[in-house]
Design a protein around this motif. Structure first.
Motif, mmCIF file in Angstrom:
data_model
loop_
_atom_site.group_PDB
_atom_site.id
_atom_site.type_symbol
_atom_site.label_atom_id
_atom_site.label_comp_id
_atom_site.label_asym_id
_atom_site.label_seq_id
_atom_site.Cartn_x
_atom_site.Cartn_y
_atom_site.Cartn_z
ATOM 1 N N PHE A 110 0.831 -1.207 0.000
ATOM 2 C CA PHE A 110 0.000 0.000 0.000
ATOM 3 C C PHE A 110 0.865 1.257 0.000
ATOM 4 C CE2 PHE A 110 -3.297 2.985 1.202
ATOM 5 C CZ PHE A 110 -4.340 2.518 0.436
ATOM 6 N N PHE A 138 1.458 2.468 -3.376
ATOM 7 C CA PHE A 138 0.374 3.310 -3.914
ATOM 8 C C PHE A 138 0.510 4.742 -3.423
ATOM 9 C CE2 PHE A 138 -3.801 5.135 -2.815
ATOM 10 C CZ PHE A 138 -4.233 5.437 -4.087
ATOM 11 N N VAL A 139 0.779 4.909 -2.116
ATOM 12 C CA VAL A 139 0.834 6.259 -1.560
ATOM 13 C C VAL A 139 1.969 7.049 -2.204
ATOM 14 C CG1 VAL A 139 1.145 7.611 0.531
ATOM 15 C CG2 VAL A 139 -0.208 5.542 0.599
ATOM 16 N N GLU A 189 1.242 7.999 -5.756
ATOM 17 C CA GLU A 189 0.369 9.145 -5.923
ATOM 18 C C GLU A 189 1.098 10.440 -5.577
ATOM 19 O OE1 GLU A 189 -1.567 8.598 -7.983
ATOM 20 O OE2 GLU A 189 -3.601 8.642 -7.253
ATOM 21 N N LEU A 194 0.983 13.100 -8.502
ATOM 22 C CA LEU A 194 0.340 14.410 -8.345
ATOM 23 C C LEU A 194 1.336 15.526 -8.623
ATOM 24 C CD1 LEU A 194 -1.861 13.743 -5.217
ATOM 25 C CD2 LEU A 194 -2.677 14.383 -7.454
ATOM 26 N N THR A 227 -4.628 8.409 -12.757
ATOM 27 C CA THR A 227 -5.479 8.077 -11.618
ATOM 28 C C THR A 227 -6.207 6.766 -11.855
ATOM 29 O OG1 THR A 227 -5.768 10.423 -11.304
ATOM 30 C CG2 THR A 227 -7.221 9.000 -10.075
ATOM 31 N N THR A 254 -5.794 3.604 -9.482
ATOM 32 C CA THR A 254 -6.966 3.019 -8.840
ATOM 33 C C THR A 254 -7.070 1.528 -9.165
ATOM 34 O OG1 THR A 254 -7.984 5.167 -9.133
ATOM 35 C CG2 THR A 254 -9.398 3.406 -8.394
ATOM 36 N N VAL A 272 -4.838 -0.211 -6.915
ATOM 37 C CA VAL A 272 -5.379 -0.366 -5.564
ATOM 38 C C VAL A 272 -6.402 -1.488 -5.508
ATOM 39 C CG1 VAL A 272 -6.643 0.777 -3.735
ATOM 40 C CG2 VAL A 272 -4.978 2.015 -5.011
#
Lengths: 144, 510
Positions: free
Chosen positions: B137, B140-141, B144, B148, B176, B180, B183
């Motif tokens: 996880f 993923f963070v 992003e 971004l 995105t 997603t 995720v």
């Protein structure tokens, strides 16, 4: 041979069906809508469906919030997916706000937020570049 | 003091640039922001190289964050493969930052320079974090965080060309969606195993490999990351983002962003899901391999027709990603090591080329081919850099590009896939076409009469030539990259996230 339709399986996973429907609705909006703002709405729908997928998979029937109280046998839901989604929600909010900020800038510079029109302007700029190139085609120097 | 740095090197490599971003904002002065971000990137580079030297024999560093033992706590896990990627990212990031100081003066409004450095070092942090972390996880963070800031950096090109905005928007939507999907995939494998630690996942997945959930998770992760890698049909965001972003951002993105995403795919495909999974071999053979071959040819053909050189290099990147995926699809140690070598060589080659084009944009204000007529005489050093970089892209012996193509071809020969080896050569020939177009315009065409273009300033030439010299040095002394990549590939192909021995760091503080 697997059964083609298993009613018990289908009904037992009702929540997942709903999330899949919501998710695909969101994805469809992102792909099919030409308005940049509506695309962001679709993207949000898509992300929210994923959040709910995570949240529902941590839920245990009859479980409470994972707070330690006197009774150690208390059944509680898995808090980890919920916490993960807190992070993902923050990321989602950041993405949305950045997307909206970009839309504002696009509206300022292009004067429209319809994808077709933005693409049309992009294509015209490209065509102008090509025309420019053909107009003053440089002459080759003498190779000798 | 020194032992403190070595004991916490995995954490410091991330935390230093992470803290640099808010510091840039606090001081709010562009020169201070440049110094802070450059020093942070340099520190990160030093730590990465230090870790690479530590783990290059197959040792694994496992850093427990806050002293919490994995799988409950978050772990940074450094092995040969990701130390190699970390070094690539931090080296390119550092050079791109030093290059940015001059290059953004003509591209970005001066009041945004501080924000630019903050965003850039944030993007750097994100990419480093994705590479170093051992928690799914967390990937993923960090992904992003980097994405971004990348969208913002791409959009900063809008002052020069407003198409940067629509490119950034496209990238935001597709990026995105990709993240997603990733995720959702993680959710599925978490549901099946109850863990998010990569090492732990790799231990638990084989028992339940037959489950549909696990297979669906695999598919979603590959598609989601595939969007970030720009695997052939998912590459729509890439040309726009590379073409219209400021030069320094193009350099950084082209050299690192797709490589990091590719590293994540490798990590999931070979470490988390081992290659023994039946569905994985099928995926490689019937999905990835054909797409890689199509990318090698189709994207190279498209590149040959571009009039904007940055766009041409972007399509060439899509085609080069095809080579890396081809290496993975060969599914042997040589192939995977070829993919790693090509990652490294392509990063320095493409970084150098984008820097050289950026220098031309700095002087002439345009990346369009006709505007470069006759620059060979006016900007000799920049033009020479483009020629050497182009030769490396084609894969001429003596340059880095040759080494990786050679490794890939010998991997194909080992599997006796000689048609594949021939295709590698054939697609290199298309690279000759698109590089020659540029060389011809630079050297054989007369410049426009009135134009007097100066050579690029040293602050742009020095980073460019550092990378160009690196392509030659690593082309002549190939052992360094090949030996590291082979060690990385050997341990990765074993499956799992293990190595020769595991050194645990970060616990003595408690």
């Amino acid at each position: 041979m697997e059964r083609i339709f298993d009613a018990e399986f289908a009904l037992g996973h009702m929540n997942y069906w709903l999330f899949v429907i919501l998710m695909m609705t969101g994805l469809y909006i992102v792909v099919a809508r030409g308005n940049l703002l509506k695309k962001i709405v679709g993207l949000n729908l898509f992300q929210v469906a994923v959040f709910m997928l995570y949240i529902s998979m941590g839920k245990i029937a009859g479980g409470t919030a994972p707070i330690l109280i006197d009774n150690p046998d208390q059944l509680y839901s898995n808090p980890l997916p919920h916490v993960l989604i807190l992070t993902a929600i923050v990321v989602g909010v950041a993405t949305t706000s950045l997307g909206l900020a970009l839309i504002v800038r696009i509206n300022e510079t292009y004067g429209t937020i319809e994808e077709d029109e933005v693409l049309e302007i992009d294509h015209q700029m490209y065509a102008a570049e090509v025309a420019e190139m053909n107009k003053n085609k440089p002459v080759k120097t003498d190779a000798a | 003091m020194l032992s403190f740095f070595s004991a916490h090197s995995p954490l410091l490599a991330i935390v230093i640039p992470l803290l640099a971003a808010p510091l840039c904002m606090v001081f709010g002065n562009k020169s201070v922001a440049f110094v802070i971000s450059f020093l942070a990137a340099a520190a990160s580079f030093a730590l990465s190289v230090f870790m690479l030297l530590w783990v290059k024999d197959g040792t694994v560093l496992s850093y427990h964050i806050g002293g919490w033992a994995p799988p409950l706590g978050i772990e940074y896990r450094v092995d040969t493969a990701n130390a190699f990627v970390l070094s690539i990212v931090s080296a390119i990031g550092m050079l791109a930052l030093s290059y940015a100081r001059t290059s953004i003066t003509t591209e970005i409004n001066e009041k945004h320079h501080t924000l630019f450095y903050a965003c850039f070092i944030m993007c750097f942090t994100g990419l480093m974090g994705v590479t170093i972390t051992g928690d799914a996880f967390n990937i993923f963070v960090f992904l992003e965080i980097s994405s971004l800031s990348t969208y913002t950096l791409v959009a900063l090109g809008a002052e020069k060309d407003k198409r940067a905005l629509s490119a950034a928007y496209d990238y935001l939507i597709l990026g995105t969606i990709g993240a997603t999907f990733f995720v959702i995939g993680l959710g599925f494998i978490y549901m099946a195993t109850g863990t998010l630690n990569l090492h732990d996942l790799s231990q638990r997945l084989p028992e339940i490999s037959d489950s549909r959930t696990v297979r669906a998770g695999f598919a979603l992760i590959v598609i989601g990351m595939g969007l970030k890698v720009a695997i052939y049909p998912l590459h729509r965001w890439l040309p726009g983002a590379y073409t219209y972003s400021p030069s320094a951002v193009s350099v950084f993105l082209a050299a690192t962003a797709t490589k990091v995403a590719l590293y994540v795919i490798i990590r999931f495909m070979f470490s988390v899901y081992s290659k023994d999974f039946a569905f994985e071999a099928i995926t490689f053979q019937y999905v990835i391999l054909p797409l890689a071959l199509i990318a090698m040819f189709a994207a190279a053909f498209v590149a040959a027709y571009q009039i904007n050189i940055k766009r041409m290099l972007a399509y060439s990147s899509v085609s080069q990603i095809g080579y890396m995926l081809l290496g993975l699809s060969i599914l042997n140690v040589e192939g995977v090591s070829g993919a790693f070598v090509h990652m490294f060589n392509h990063a320095i080659t493409k970084g150098a080329l984008f820097m050289a084009i950026g220098a031309i944009v700095f002087r002439t204000g345009s990346a369009l081919l006709p505007n470069m007529a006759g620059l060979g005489k006016q900007m000799p050093w920049t033009s020479a850099a483009i020629v050497v970089g182009g030769l490396s892209l084609i894969g001429i012996p003596g340059t880095a590009g040759f080494v990786s193509k050679w490794v890939l071809m010998s991997a194909a020969f080992e599997r006796e896939w000689w048609p594949i080896a021939l295709l590698i050569v054939a697609s290199s020939l298309i690279a000759v076409v698109y590089i020659w177009r540029v060389v011809e315009v630079l050297y054989l065409q007369a410049p426009a009469k009135e134009s007097v273009v100066q050579e690029a300033p040293l602050s742009l030439l020095v980073p460019t030539w550092i990378l160009i010299i690196a392509t030659i040095v690593f082309g002549l002394y190939a052992d360094f990259a090949i030996s590291i990549s082979t060690t990385a590939a050997e341990y990765i192909m074993q499956g799992g996230f293990g190595g020769k021995e595991v050194i645990i760091l970060g616990v003595e503080g408690r």
